[in-house]
Design a protein around this motif. Structure first.
Motif, mmCIF file in Angstrom:
data_model
loop_
_atom_site.group_PDB
_atom_site.id
_atom_site.type_symbol
_atom_site.label_atom_id
_atom_site.label_comp_id
_atom_site.label_asym_id
_atom_site.label_seq_id
_atom_site.Cartn_x
_atom_site.Cartn_y
_atom_site.Cartn_z
ATOM 1 N N GLN A 188 -7.455 -5.265 -3.728
ATOM 2 C CA GLN A 188 -6.646 -4.725 -3.227
ATOM 3 C C GLN A 188 -5.352 -4.206 -3.495
ATOM 4 N N ASN A 226 -6.072 -0.625 -4.930
ATOM 5 C CA ASN A 226 -6.452 0.302 -3.805
ATOM 6 C C ASN A 226 -4.923 0.611 -2.967
ATOM 7 N N THR A 227 -4.017 -0.221 -3.178
ATOM 8 C CA THR A 227 -2.669 0.058 -2.605
ATOM 9 C C THR A 227 -1.491 0.126 -3.439
ATOM 10 N N GLY A 274 0.687 2.894 -5.553
ATOM 11 C CA GLY A 274 0.920 4.147 -5.955
ATOM 12 C C GLY A 274 1.959 4.444 -6.776
ATOM 13 N N PRO A 297 -2.527 7.477 -6.952
ATOM 14 C CA PRO A 297 -3.153 6.047 -7.478
ATOM 15 C C PRO A 297 -2.769 5.806 -8.833
ATOM 16 N N CYS A 345 -9.338 2.727 -8.751
ATOM 17 C CA CYS A 345 -9.458 2.305 -7.161
ATOM 18 C C CYS A 345 -10.640 3.152 -6.350
ATOM 19 N N HIS A 383 -10.760 2.967 -2.648
ATOM 20 C CA HIS A 383 -10.259 3.624 -1.236
ATOM 21 C C HIS A 383 -8.709 3.544 -1.177
ATOM 22 N N PHE A 384 -8.223 4.572 -1.926
ATOM 23 C CA PHE A 384 -6.732 4.270 -1.947
ATOM 24 C C PHE A 384 -5.880 4.422 -0.777
ATOM 25 N N LYS A 385 -5.124 3.489 -0.342
ATOM 26 C CA LYS A 385 -4.340 3.578 0.767
ATOM 27 C C LYS A 385 -3.047 2.846 0.345
ATOM 28 N N PRO A 386 -1.895 3.720 0.012
ATOM 29 C CA PRO A 386 -0.737 3.200 -0.478
ATOM 30 C C PRO A 386 0.116 2.285 0.137
ATOM 31 N N PHE A 387 0.310 1.311 -0.275
ATOM 32 C CA PHE A 387 1.242 0.279 0.288
ATOM 33 C C PHE A 387 2.369 0.243 -0.545
ATOM 34 N N LYS A 437 5.367 1.039 4.154
ATOM 35 C CA LYS A 437 5.233 1.104 2.878
ATOM 36 C C LYS A 437 6.332 0.364 2.089
#
Length: 374
Positions: free
Chosen positions: A15, A18-19, A21, A30, A35, A37-41, A113
């Motif tokens: 996790q 993937n989050t 960035g 990223p 990673c 499934h890159f989904k920046p948090f 974010k």
């Protein structure tokens, strides 16, 4: 506890990869190459995209300082600034460091974010009295130094063309050797520094992008439409009834000689009056505000800032923060439509407030005319 203790779990480690960035050069990339499934948090912001100001406030207590800072922060319409307050006994006041993200950063980091300045990560790691870095970042060569509790940073440009010029500009001794990180190793180095953060320190150097935070006026707007529609419907019905009654009376006066027709018109008039009475009774029995928003209003009246609101199958969930979580849940529990109100998770102290999540179970049948107590 540090982050690397949590990320020993394979799921949490995936996790994080993937989050996490890095924001620079007009985009978010990223930090971890592997990673999936890159989904920046968590977004580490390049030094270029924020400014740092330091100011001292002498002869001031914490309450007065927070009130002053709250007024000053109202001028920022983009991402919320990051503020660090340190006591200064010499001036009987405080030293305040403020990090303000620029408009480009706010535009790139829209949505939910967490923004983290890259120099803030470096400042929380070393225990050495003095440290010096030469970092080749995607945004350019960055010099960073820490002496005691004071930090400095600058890009290699203008008058500062090398590490020697940087040391002279901030008064560091020439014999302090820098730690040099190349561009190919920078993301790996940054990931290691991030993972080594204590969870408490991460909270101090992070700011949630509140750009899409729900405001109380937006919540009220959800029932303005239905309320206006009901009001217009009632006005039209009352006007139509008034016209009908007057037309019926006129017809009765004009046809007084025809008894049967008079009785028929009288019956129509009674039916219309019964409809008006029924309509008025129904309007009085139903509150103008939906019970869900009644609960939201009760929470807002205690000073709660709502981050999340959801309603499903008679259960409402509110999450946010207020000065007193107990005051908020007590106000909600007093409402007649509420069967129970409990904390869904623990209450956390955060910057003078209490963050919490309340789960509210409604009665199966809400009594007619139920109103808020607050």
């Amino acid at each position: 506890m540090k982050l690397n203790q949590l990320t020993k779990s394979r799921l949490l480690n995936t996790q994080l990869k993937n989050t996490l960035g890095y924001l620079a050069n007009g985009g978010i990339t990223p930090i971890y190459e592997d990673c999936t499934h890159f989904k920046p948090f968590f977004v580490v912001v390049a030094r270029k995209h924020y400014s740092i100001t330091r100011k001292s406030y002498p002869a001031l207590n914490m309450t007065e300082l927070k009130a002053l800072l709250k007024i000053n922060q109202q001028q920022y319409s983009d991402a919320k600034p990051l503020v660090e307050i340190k006591p200064n006994k010499e001036i009987d006041g405080f030293d305040v460091t403020t990090i303000v993200f620029d408009q480009e950063c706010a535009a790139l980091a829209t949505g939910s974010k967490v923004l983290i300045p890259e120099t803030a990560i470096l400042s929380k790691q070393s225990t050495a009295e003095k440290q010096l870095f030469e970092l080749t970042t995607p945004q350019g060569v960055l010099f960073f130094s820490r002496s005691g509790t004071t930090t400095h940073s600058a890009y290699c440009k203008g008058l500062i063309q090398n590490i020697a010029a940087y040391k002279h500009s901030i008064g560091l001794a020439d014999d302090i050797e820098p730690t040099i990180i190349s561009q190919s190793a920078y993301f790996r180095f940054l990931a290691e520094q991030f993972n080594a953060l204590a969870i408490a320190d991460l909270a101090k150097i992070s700011v949630f992008n509140y750009q899409h935070k729900i405001k109380s006026t937006q919540l009220h707007a959800l029932y303005w439409g239905p309320l206006i529609s009901v009001t217009l419907y009632f006005a039209v019905m009352a006007g139509w009834q008034w016209l009908s009654i007057n037309a019926t009376k006129q017809a009765i006066e004009n046809q007084a000689d025809n008894a049967n027709q008079l009785l028929s018109q009288k019956q129509q008039l009674d039916d219309l009056n019964n409809k008006v009475t029924l309509l008025e009774t129904q309007v009085k029995q139903n509150p103008a505000v939906f019970s869900d928003w009644d609960i939201v209003h009760s929470a807002l009246s205690t000073g709660m800032l709502i981050d999340k609101f959801s309603s499903r199958q008679g259960v409402i969930t509110l999450s946010g923060e207020s000065k007193s979580a107990n005051t908020t849940i007590a106000a909600i529990a007093k409402l007649s439509q509420v069967d129970s109100a409990i904390f869904k998770s623990g209450v956390r102290k955060y910057r003078g407030s209490e963050k919490f999540e309340i789960e509210i179970t409604l009665h199966t049948e809400v009594p007619a005319g139920a109103k808020a107590n607050g």
